[in-house]
Scaffold this motif. Structure first.
Motif, PDB file in Angstrom:
ATOM      1  N   LEU A  15       0.849  -1.268  -0.048  1.00  0.00           N
ATOM      2  CA  LEU A  15      -0.050  -0.105   0.001  1.00  0.00           C
ATOM      3  C   LEU A  15       0.947   1.341   0.049  1.00  0.00           C
ATOM      4  O   LEU A  15       0.365   2.288  -0.439  1.00  0.00           O
ATOM      5  N   ALA A  16       1.979   1.084   0.326  1.00  0.00           N
ATOM      6  CA  ALA A  16       2.806   2.369   0.579  1.00  0.00           C
ATOM      7  C   ALA A  16       3.053   3.086  -0.926  1.00  0.00           C
ATOM      8  O   ALA A  16       2.999   4.424  -0.921  1.00  0.00           O
ATOM      9  N   PRO A  17       2.992   2.459  -2.115  1.00  0.00           N
ATOM     10  CA  PRO A  17       3.335   3.236  -3.284  1.00  0.00           C
ATOM     11  C   PRO A  17       2.008   4.097  -3.641  1.00  0.00           C
ATOM     12  O   PRO A  17       2.035   4.838  -4.380  1.00  0.00           O
ATOM     13  N   PHE A  18       0.999   3.863  -3.022  1.00  0.00           N
ATOM     14  CA  PHE A  18      -0.337   4.714  -3.279  1.00  0.00           C
ATOM     15  C   PHE A  18      -0.212   6.005  -2.609  1.00  0.00           C
ATOM     16  O   PHE A  18      -1.002   6.930  -2.772  1.00  0.00           O
ATOM     17  N   LYS A  19       0.583   6.008  -1.550  1.00  0.00           N
ATOM     18  CA  LYS A  19       0.346   7.140  -0.687  1.00  0.00           C
ATOM     19  C   LYS A  19       0.485   8.574  -1.413  1.00  0.00           C
ATOM     20  O   LYS A  19      -0.291   9.407  -1.295  1.00  0.00           O
ATOM     21  N   ASP A  20       1.709   8.863  -1.999  1.00  0.00           N
ATOM     22  CA  ASP A  20       1.845  10.161  -2.742  1.00  0.00           C
ATOM     23  C   ASP A  20       0.537  10.351  -3.495  1.00  0.00           C
ATOM     24  O   ASP A  20      -0.002  11.356  -3.971  1.00  0.00           O
ATOM     25  N   ALA A  21       0.389   9.094  -4.482  1.00  0.00           N
ATOM     26  CA  ALA A  21      -0.867   9.283  -5.452  1.00  0.00           C
ATOM     27  C   ALA A  21      -1.995   9.739  -4.969  1.00  0.00           C
ATOM     28  O   ALA A  21      -2.957  10.513  -5.191  1.00  0.00           O
ATOM     29  N   LEU A  22      -2.452   8.820  -3.838  1.00  0.00           N
ATOM     30  CA  LEU A  22      -3.671   9.324  -3.030  1.00  0.00           C
ATOM     31  C   LEU A  22      -3.704  10.756  -2.410  1.00  0.00           C
ATOM     32  O   LEU A  22      -4.753  11.596  -2.690  1.00  0.00           O
ATOM     33  N   SER A  74      -1.880  13.436  -3.328  1.00  0.00           N
ATOM     34  CA  SER A  74      -1.847  14.429  -4.211  1.00  0.00           C
ATOM     35  C   SER A  74      -2.989  14.498  -5.107  1.00  0.00           C
ATOM     36  O   SER A  74      -3.007  15.412  -6.118  1.00  0.00           O
ATOM     37  N   GLY A  75      -3.958  13.624  -4.945  1.00  0.00           N
ATOM     38  CA  GLY A  75      -5.252  13.847  -5.787  1.00  0.00           C
ATOM     39  C   GLY A  75      -5.111  13.063  -6.982  1.00  0.00           C
ATOM     40  O   GLY A  75      -5.951  13.043  -7.828  1.00  0.00           O
ATOM     41  N   ARG A  76      -4.121  12.112  -7.401  1.00  0.00           N
ATOM     42  CA  ARG A  76      -3.901  11.516  -8.536  1.00  0.00           C
ATOM     43  C   ARG A  76      -4.649  10.234  -8.891  1.00  0.00           C
ATOM     44  O   ARG A  76      -4.646   9.794  -9.827  1.00  0.00           O
ATOM     45  N   ILE A  77      -5.305   9.455  -7.615  1.00  0.00           N
ATOM     46  CA  ILE A  77      -5.960   8.761  -7.825  1.00  0.00           C
ATOM     47  C   ILE A  77      -7.149   8.986  -6.887  1.00  0.00           C
ATOM     48  O   ILE A  77      -7.012   9.369  -5.549  1.00  0.00           O
ATOM     49  N   ALA A  78      -8.412   8.606  -7.109  1.00  0.00           N
ATOM     50  CA  ALA A  78      -9.543   8.871  -6.387  1.00  0.00           C
ATOM     51  C   ALA A  78      -9.571   7.770  -5.378  1.00  0.00           C
ATOM     52  O   ALA A  78      -9.043   6.703  -5.388  1.00  0.00           O
ATOM     53  N   ASP A  79     -10.318   8.274  -4.274  1.00  0.00           N
ATOM     54  CA  ASP A  79     -10.536   7.271  -3.161  1.00  0.00           C
ATOM     55  C   ASP A  79     -11.114   5.875  -3.313  1.00  0.00           C
ATOM     56  O   ASP A  79     -10.538   5.014  -3.196  1.00  0.00           O
ATOM     57  N   SER A 137      -1.789  20.753   5.105  1.00  0.00           N
ATOM     58  CA  SER A 137      -1.568  19.438   5.167  1.00  0.00           C
ATOM     59  C   SER A 137      -1.489  18.416   4.018  1.00  0.00           C
ATOM     60  O   SER A 137      -2.222  18.675   3.080  1.00  0.00           O
ATOM     61  N   ASN A 138      -0.599  17.570   4.096  1.00  0.00           N
ATOM     62  CA  ASN A 138      -0.708  16.388   2.894  1.00  0.00           C
ATOM     63  C   ASN A 138      -1.492  15.300   3.474  1.00  0.00           C
ATOM     64  O   ASN A 138      -1.246  14.615   4.457  1.00  0.00           O
ATOM     65  N   THR A 139      -2.705  15.327   3.077  1.00  0.00           N
ATOM     66  CA  THR A 139      -3.539  14.091   3.336  1.00  0.00           C
ATOM     67  C   THR A 139      -4.519  13.684   2.154  1.00  0.00           C
ATOM     68  O   THR A 139      -4.496  14.348   1.297  1.00  0.00           O
ATOM     69  N   SER A 140      -5.216  12.613   2.571  1.00  0.00           N
ATOM     70  CA  SER A 140      -6.269  12.141   1.633  1.00  0.00           C
ATOM     71  C   SER A 140      -7.516  12.736   1.778  1.00  0.00           C
ATOM     72  O   SER A 140      -7.776  12.917   3.078  1.00  0.00           O
ATOM     73  N   CYS A 159      -1.085  19.280  -5.159  1.00  0.00           N
ATOM     74  CA  CYS A 159       0.342  19.506  -4.876  1.00  0.00           C
ATOM     75  C   CYS A 159       0.588  19.294  -3.171  1.00  0.00           C
ATOM     76  O   CYS A 159      -0.463  19.276  -2.879  1.00  0.00           O
ATOM     77  N   MET A 160       1.766  19.166  -3.188  1.00  0.00           N
ATOM     78  CA  MET A 160       2.281  18.642  -1.820  1.00  0.00           C
ATOM     79  C   MET A 160       3.261  19.058  -1.162  1.00  0.00           C
ATOM     80  O   MET A 160       4.260  19.788  -2.122  1.00  0.00           O
ATOM     81  N   LYS A 161       3.396  19.281   0.117  1.00  0.00           N
ATOM     82  CA  LYS A 161       4.514  19.800   0.656  1.00  0.00           C
ATOM     83  C   LYS A 161       5.548  18.753   0.388  1.00  0.00           C
ATOM     84  O   LYS A 161       5.377  17.533   0.348  1.00  0.00           O
ATOM     85  N   PRO A 162       6.944  19.172   0.332  1.00  0.00           N
ATOM     86  CA  PRO A 162       7.492  20.503   0.730  1.00  0.00           C
ATOM     87  C   PRO A 162       7.593  21.349  -0.280  1.00  0.00           C
ATOM     88  O   PRO A 162       8.239  22.380  -0.295  1.00  0.00           O
ATOM     89  N   HIS A 163       6.698  21.030  -1.416  1.00  0.00           N
ATOM     90  CA  HIS A 163       7.070  21.874  -2.692  1.00  0.00           C
ATOM     91  C   HIS A 163       6.074  23.219  -2.716  1.00  0.00           C
ATOM     92  O   HIS A 163       4.907  23.344  -1.927  1.00  0.00           O
ATOM     93  N   GLU A 164       6.808  24.433  -2.904  1.00  0.00           N
ATOM     94  CA  GLU A 164       6.124  25.836  -2.789  1.00  0.00           C
ATOM     95  C   GLU A 164       4.834  25.960  -3.262  1.00  0.00           C
ATOM     96  O   GLU A 164       4.059  26.759  -2.657  1.00  0.00           O
ATOM     97  N   PRO A 165       4.066  25.348  -4.301  1.00  0.00           N
ATOM     98  CA  PRO A 165       2.771  25.830  -4.993  1.00  0.00           C
ATOM     99  C   PRO A 165       1.807  25.483  -3.787  1.00  0.00           C
ATOM    100  O   PRO A 165       0.623  26.478  -3.653  1.00  0.00           O
ATOM    101  N   ILE A 166       1.841  24.509  -2.985  1.00  0.00           N
ATOM    102  CA  ILE A 166       0.805  24.363  -1.848  1.00  0.00           C
ATOM    103  C   ILE A 166       0.887  25.336  -0.877  1.00  0.00           C
ATOM    104  O   ILE A 166      -0.239  25.922  -0.406  1.00  0.00           O
ATOM    105  N   PHE A 167       2.052  25.941  -0.453  1.00  0.00           N
ATOM    106  CA  PHE A 167       2.445  26.981   0.371  1.00  0.00           C
ATOM    107  C   PHE A 167       1.848  28.337  -0.089  1.00  0.00           C
ATOM    108  O   PHE A 167       1.064  29.100   0.506  1.00  0.00           O
ATOM    109  N   GLN A 168       1.882  28.405  -1.578  1.00  0.00           N
ATOM    110  CA  GLN A 168       1.382  29.697  -2.064  1.00  0.00           C
ATOM    111  C   GLN A 168      -0.117  29.634  -2.235  1.00  0.00           C
ATOM    112  O   GLN A 168      -0.600  30.832  -2.143  1.00  0.00           O
ATOM    113  N   GLU A 169      -0.572  28.439  -2.366  1.00  0.00           N
ATOM    114  CA  GLU A 169      -2.050  28.362  -2.203  1.00  0.00           C
ATOM    115  C   GLU A 169      -2.763  28.755  -0.958  1.00  0.00           C
ATOM    116  O   GLU A 169      -3.627  29.550  -0.903  1.00  0.00           O
TER     117      GLU A 169
END
Length: 206
Positions: free
Chosen positions: A46-53, A55-60, A111-114, A142-152
């Motif tokens: 299940l670990a490989p799903f974490k970032d995709a989930l 970041s919204g790249r995969i639906a719940d 937060s980075n969360t699903s 978009c996710m931390k630590p990248h800047e766009p989510i902070f800018q949002e």
């Protein structure tokens, strides 16, 4: 603790290991009890799903369907959602502090969360109802630590970074926050007492 009325200040909180602690090990054991996979295999599958989930790249629903297939889960969808969500415990010192701060200074979440975890957290912990708003990675795409989510967060809430205290447990996220001009504190749930003087100093800035 009194915040200066001369200064538009705000507090921006991470969720995991700040407001709540989390541990997926117990959930992995529960999954394993109803699956073809062992608890360690559940974690690996299940670990490989974490970032995709997150970041919204995969639906719940797609995540659940693929996860059920990967680990051979024999329970119901409701049971899967329950196990997936039940990894959090309250960080009581920080929650108590947030309740004391309510009404004194605007409180926001970053937060980075699903979607699954966000729904679970808001249903199970009333502290989340005290925040004026939040930016969540699965919605922002978009996710931390990248800047766009902070800018949002800056744009959505009208934050002035130099007048905003950002609290997060991860050094990479803190590094981005500092780069963008936020006042920052790298928080550890086992050392809440280190946060209190930082908060006091921030509240007294003029």
């Amino acid at each position: 603790m009194n915040f200066s009325n001369d200064m538009p200040q705000a507090l921006l909180f991470d969720i995991g290991n700040v407001l709540v602690r989390f541990d997926f090990t117990h959930a992995a054991q529960k999954f394993a009890a109803q699956s073809d996979a062992t608890s360690q295999e559940v974690l690996a599958l299940l670990a490989p799903f974490k970032d995709a989930l997150e970041s919204g790249r995969i639906a719940d629903d797609d995540f659940i369907a693929q996860s059920v297939k990967r680990i051979g889960f024999r329970g119901t969808r409701a049971e899967f959602v329950e196990i997936w969500g039940d990894i959090f415990t309250a960080n009581e010192p920080m929650i108590a502090r947030v309740k004391q701060l309510t009404g004194q200074v605007p409180l926001y979440l970053l937060s980075n969360t699903s979607g699954l975890h966000k729904t679970w957290l808001f249903e199970k912990f009333d502290v989340f109802g005290l925040f004026a708003g939040g930016i969540y990675s699965h919605e922002a795409r978009c996710m931390k630590p990248h800047e766009p989510i902070f800018q949002e967060a800056i744009k959505t809430f009208g934050l002035e970074p130099e007048r905003t205290l950002y609290i997060d447990d991860l050094p990479d996220n803190i590094q981005t926050g500092r780069k963008l001009g936020f006042q920052c504190h790298q928080y550890h749930p086992d050392r809440h007492e280190e946060f209190e003087p930082v908060l006091t100093a921030f509240s007294q800035r003029v």
